[in-house]
Design an enzyme around this catalytic site. Structure first.
Site, PDB file in Angstrom:
ATOM      1  N   ASP A 166       0.782  -1.235   0.000  1.00 15.79           N
ATOM      2  CA  ASP A 166       0.000   0.000   0.000  1.00 15.79           C
ATOM      3  C   ASP A 166       0.816   1.288   0.000  1.00 15.79           C
ATOM      4  OD1 ASP A 166      -1.557  -2.179   0.575  1.00 15.79           O
ATOM      5  OD2 ASP A 166      -2.722  -1.209   2.144  1.00 15.79           O
ATOM      6  N   GLU A 396       1.809  -8.830  11.843  1.00 18.51           N
ATOM      7  CA  GLU A 396       1.574  -8.534  10.426  1.00 18.51           C
ATOM      8  C   GLU A 396       2.898  -8.381   9.691  1.00 18.51           C
ATOM      9  OE1 GLU A 396      -0.923  -5.111  10.062  1.00 18.51           O
ATOM     10  OE2 GLU A 396      -1.110  -5.302   7.876  1.00 18.51           O
TER      11      GLU A 396
HETATM   12  C1  GLC Z   1      -2.613  -4.236   4.172  1.00 16.59           C
HETATM   13  C2  GLC Z   1      -1.533  -4.775   3.236  1.00 16.59           C
HETATM   14  C3  GLC Z   1      -2.162  -5.661   2.163  1.00 16.59           C
HETATM   15  C4  GLC Z   1      -2.973  -6.770   2.833  1.00 16.59           C
HETATM   16  C5  GLC Z   1      -3.965  -6.196   3.838  1.00 16.59           C
HETATM   17  C6  GLC Z   1      -4.614  -7.290   4.668  1.00 16.59           C
HETATM   18  O1  GLC Z   1      -3.503  -3.419   3.491  1.00 16.59           O
HETATM   19  O2  GLC Z   1      -0.802  -3.721   2.669  1.00 16.59           O
HETATM   20  O3  GLC Z   1      -1.164  -6.234   1.342  1.00 16.59           O
HETATM   21  O4  GLC Z   1      -3.619  -7.540   1.876  1.00 16.59           O
HETATM   22  O5  GLC Z   1      -3.308  -5.333   4.723  1.00 16.59           O
HETATM   23  O6  GLC Z   1      -3.646  -8.056   5.306  1.00 16.59           O
END
Ligand code: GLC
Length: 428
Positions: A166, A396
């Site tokens: 992102d 994460e």
């Molecule tokens: C964030 C990450 C994306 C992922 C999402 C859910 O937005 O950048 O890659 O899919 O989280 O984990």
């Protein structure tokens, strides 16, 4: 005996299972995300084969008639997330977003199929494999029609969120031209759950929302968006992932004797191989994303710069240059592979995709390196992923410098990658 952390990983997947799909994290991400589900399936496959297949089948229930597979399926309403369905207004059932995400599902499908075969369950899974094959193929063809406007054999993202990375600095310069003056008022939810120093800035968020408004304004006409979006960046990550996934679908097409599909996939792979050099940055000798509007390379070395091996590209000079970058970064970073080169001026050890390590990207990099004969580097990266989880937990993402967890905890894809790596090691 099951490793205690494997028991914990299984428990995380069970806890985040909402019945047919898994939320990335119950608190921050309460819906089904596209590439998260693909990796999650690999985790389930280590202890519940049927559930692994269901994850991808549920994801494909969000597919639109034109082949598009959304980045989010909003299975149940949850006001704690922004931007929700009222902002996207895609008018689909199930309710979805209007942009896509990295197409790892095809590669995962091949892995699930091989695992079913190894378990002697070909007969039970063949019909399901064929049904999923058709859907994933349709999605790949959608990419060729709508995310490669100039026919270069690459994937052109029309929103930073499509890339799955992102807030990467690769999107900074291309994002500057987006006019955010009409974005209006909105309330972010991410910063109520997470520390602001890990999250994108307000200026970045204004761009994200403006791009959603742009797609909505075009009624989610993907071809029109692909041709006219103010943000059209050929993403090195998605390009390498789609090339890999096309090769894996080709393998499946041959396995199932689908000659027409095999022919089309061979052509798709050849087109990408012919065009991918567009993403080679000759100044810094690395694979980088490139703004198709200005023709400029991002000039940033990210973790996805090392996915050329995973894509099956083999070029001795470029491979040596990539390995040299990895080696240089390894001397400055305790853990590999940071989402941004630690020597880059934009490096930030905590902020989304500007430094932290994601286990899923590590998994793909290591897989590619192992296949390309760089087994020591593959091992180093897999070991780092495991150490980070052991030290910090199932976060994460992780700081490459001190190994601290960043973003949400008890994260589904991190748990899945742990399980996939344990199985890989047990087999080796
Ligand atoms: C964030 C990450 C994306 C992922 C999402 C859910 O937005 O950048 O890659 O899919 O989280 O984990």
């Amino acid at each position: 005996m099951l490793h205690p952390l494997s028991a914990k990983a299984e428990a995380i997947l069970r806890k985040n299972d909402r019945g047919g799909y898994t939320v990335p994290n119950g608190r921050v991400y309460p819906f089904q995300w596209n590439w998260d589900s693909a990796f999650v399936a690999l985790g389930f496959d280590t202890f519940d084969r049927d559930r692994a297949w269901v994850e991808i089948e549920t994801l494909m229930k969000g597919q639109w008639d034109d082949g598009f597979v959304p980045h989010i399926i909003f299975w149940t309403p949850d006001g704690g997330y922004f931007p929700g369905p009222a902002v996207w207004q895609t008018d689909k059932n199930p309710v979805t977003s209007g942009i896509t995400q990295p197409p790892v599902a095809g590669t995962v499908l091949k892995q699930l199929w091989q695992s079913a075969c190894a378990g002697g369950e070909q007969a039970a899974f063949r019909g399901r494999a064929l049904a999923l094959f058709d859907k994933v193929l349709k999605w790949h063809q959608w990419f060729a029609r709508n995310r490669d406007f100039e026919g270069r054999g690459v994937v052109v993202a029309v929103h930073p969120w499509e890339t799955g990375r992102d807030n990467s600095p690769e999107w900074d310069a291309p994002g500057l031209v987006i006019d955010t003056s009409n974005v209006g008022e909105y309330q972010r939810r991410d910063i109520t759950h997470l520390d602001t120093k890990m999250r994108p800035t307000k200026a970045d968020y204004d761009r994200y929302v403006t791009l959603v408004q742009f797609g909505r304004g075009l009624g989610w006409d993907h071809a029109a968006i692909g041709a006219t979006s103010p943000f059209r960046v050929a993403d090195v990550g998605m390009t390498m992932i789609l090339l890999r996934a096309n090769r894996d679908l080709l393998w499946l097409a041959q396995e199932f004797g689908l000659t027409d599909a095999a022919k089309a996939l061979t052509e798709a792979v050849e087109r990408s191989i012919a065009g991918v050099s567009y993403l080679w940055d000759d100044t810094i000798h690395a694979w980088c994303s490139r703004n198709t509007i200005t023709g400029r390379s991002s000039g940033h070395i990210t973790s996805t710069s090392f996915l050329s091996f995973y894509a099956g590209l083999r070029d001795p000079a470029r491979d040596a240059a990539s390995i040299a970058h990895l080696e240089r970064i390894s001397h400055k970073s305790r853990y590999l592979a940071p989402s941004l080169d630690v020597e880059d001026g934009q490096f930030d050890l905590m902020r989304y995709w500007r430094g932290p390590i994601w286990s899923v990207v590590n998994y793909m990099i290591a897989q590619g390196l192992a296949e390309a004969g760089f087994g020591d580097w593959a091992k180093r990266i897999n070991d780092d992923t495991l150490s980070l989880i052991e030290v910090a937990g199932f976060y994460e993402a992780f700081s490459p410098i001190d190994g601290c967890g960043t973003g949400g905890e008890d994260f589904s894809w991190t748990a899945a990658i742990w399980l996939a790596l344990q199985l890989q090691m047990a087999k080796a």
